[in-house]
Design a protein around this motif. Structure first.
Motif, PDB file in Angstrom:
ATOM      1  N   ASN A 140      39.072  15.545  91.529  1.00 10.94           N
ATOM      2  CA  ASN A 140      38.024  15.138  92.686  1.00 10.94           C
ATOM      3  C   ASN A 140      37.034  15.759  92.930  1.00 10.94           C
ATOM      4  O   ASN A 140      36.154  16.687  92.840  1.00 10.94           O
ATOM      5  CB  ASN A 140      37.896  13.508  92.613  1.00 10.94           C
ATOM      6  CG  ASN A 140      38.539  12.665  90.906  1.00 10.94           C
ATOM      7  OD1 ASN A 140      38.146  13.465  90.344  1.00 10.94           O
ATOM      8  ND2 ASN A 140      38.130  11.828  90.888  1.00 10.94           N
TER       9      ASN A 140
ATOM     10  N   ARG B 239      35.397  14.311  80.265  1.00 12.27           N
ATOM     11  CA  ARG B 239      35.134  14.254  82.067  1.00 12.27           C
ATOM     12  C   ARG B 239      34.344  15.399  82.684  1.00 12.27           C
ATOM     13  O   ARG B 239      33.529  14.727  83.342  1.00 12.27           O
ATOM     14  CB  ARG B 239      36.418  14.204  83.017  1.00 12.27           C
ATOM     15  CG  ARG B 239      36.076  13.778  84.611  1.00 12.27           C
ATOM     16  CD  ARG B 239      37.890  13.832  85.029  1.00 12.27           C
ATOM     17  NE  ARG B 239      37.080  13.799  86.095  1.00 12.27           N
ATOM     18  CZ  ARG B 239      38.653  13.917  86.935  1.00 12.27           C
ATOM     19  NH1 ARG B 239      39.692  14.637  86.364  1.00 12.27           N
ATOM     20  NH2 ARG B 239      38.236  14.223  88.097  1.00 12.27           N
TER      21      ARG B 239
ATOM     22  N   ALA C 229      33.932  10.576  89.133  1.00  8.24           N
ATOM     23  CA  ALA C 229      35.044  10.991  88.082  1.00  8.24           C
ATOM     24  C   ALA C 229      35.988   9.962  88.239  1.00  8.24           C
ATOM     25  O   ALA C 229      36.815   9.504  87.321  1.00  8.24           O
ATOM     26  CB  ALA C 229      35.654  11.535  89.001  1.00  8.24           C
TER      27      ALA C 229
ATOM     28  N   VAL D 132      35.912   7.203  84.940  1.00  9.27           N
ATOM     29  CA  VAL D 132      36.453   8.704  83.715  1.00  9.27           C
ATOM     30  C   VAL D 132      37.889   8.240  83.666  1.00  9.27           C
ATOM     31  O   VAL D 132      38.319   8.266  82.386  1.00  9.27           O
ATOM     32  CB  VAL D 132      35.265  10.079  83.828  1.00  9.27           C
ATOM     33  CG1 VAL D 132      35.480  10.216  82.566  1.00  9.27           C
ATOM     34  CG2 VAL D 132      33.751   9.536  83.592  1.00  9.27           C
ATOM     35  N   THR D 133      38.293   8.617  84.783  1.00 11.75           N
ATOM     36  CA  THR D 133      39.543   8.163  84.824  1.00 11.75           C
ATOM     37  C   THR D 133      40.526   7.555  84.182  1.00 11.75           C
ATOM     38  O   THR D 133      41.303   7.818  83.661  1.00 11.75           O
ATOM     39  CB  THR D 133      39.915   9.065  86.215  1.00 11.75           C
ATOM     40  OG1 THR D 133      39.538  10.127  86.686  1.00 11.75           O
ATOM     41  CG2 THR D 133      41.517   9.741  86.283  1.00 11.75           C
TER      42      THR D 133
END
Length: 172
Positions: A89, A157, A112, A115-116
């Motif tokens: 990130n 992502r 981020a 999404v991870t």
């Protein structure tokens, strides 16, 4: 010179010299243009940097996963994912999207990281399935599974970071 064969230049040595000269010529003429394109802000340049950051952080993940594997595959996976995700990130914020002035560190981690979580659930499920089916899988196969699932999640992502979480342009 102790090796007499090095005194005689044959066809192979000429070929190596030709390849070397051609490579040097390419580096002088093409490499600067390629470097400039990779530093640009177009989608292809950002995607190339995204993939490079992903490759580097995947190596970090793999090293941590193997080192922590005595804890069990799931704890090793969770810790390796957390560390490599925070690193990815930050590298994406600074290098891929050059957003360090526009996006705060915590914001980048939060967006981020969201999404991870999807990726973590998908890779954890894939590892669990792999362990159930094979019963004690080789770490190489486990890492390959994570890489395959992560590549798909990484594409999602990239799309999210490039187009969905894009900061609003500054007012002129």
């Amino acid at each position: 010179m102790t090796c007499p064969s090095l005194l005689r230049r044959g066809h192979a040595a000429d070929l190596v010299g030709d390849v070397s000269r051609a490579t040097a010529q390419w580096a002088r003429t093409s490499a600067p243009g390629l470097t400039d394109r990779l530093r640009g802000e177009r989608t292809a340049a950002q995607f190339a940097r995204f993939v490079l950051v992903g490759a580097v952080t995947t190596v970090v993940y793999a090293v941590l996963f193997v080192a922590l594997r005595p804890w069990g595959y799931l704890p090793a996976h969770l810790v390796a994912t957390a560390v490599s995700t925070v690193l990815a990130n930050e590298l994406h914020r600074r290098l891929t999207f050059r957003a360090e002035e526009r996006v705060h560190w915590f914001t980048a981690q939060w967006e981020a990281g969201g999404v991870t979580v999807l990726g973590l659930l998908a890779t954890s499920s894939a590892l669990g399935w792999l362990d159930a089916v094979t019963g004690g899988t080789h770490p190489g196969l486990q890492i390959a599974t994570v890489v395959a699932v992560t590549a798909l999640i990484g594409l999602i992502r990239f799309i999210a970071l490039r187009w969905i979480f894009r900061p609003a342009p500054a007012a002129a």
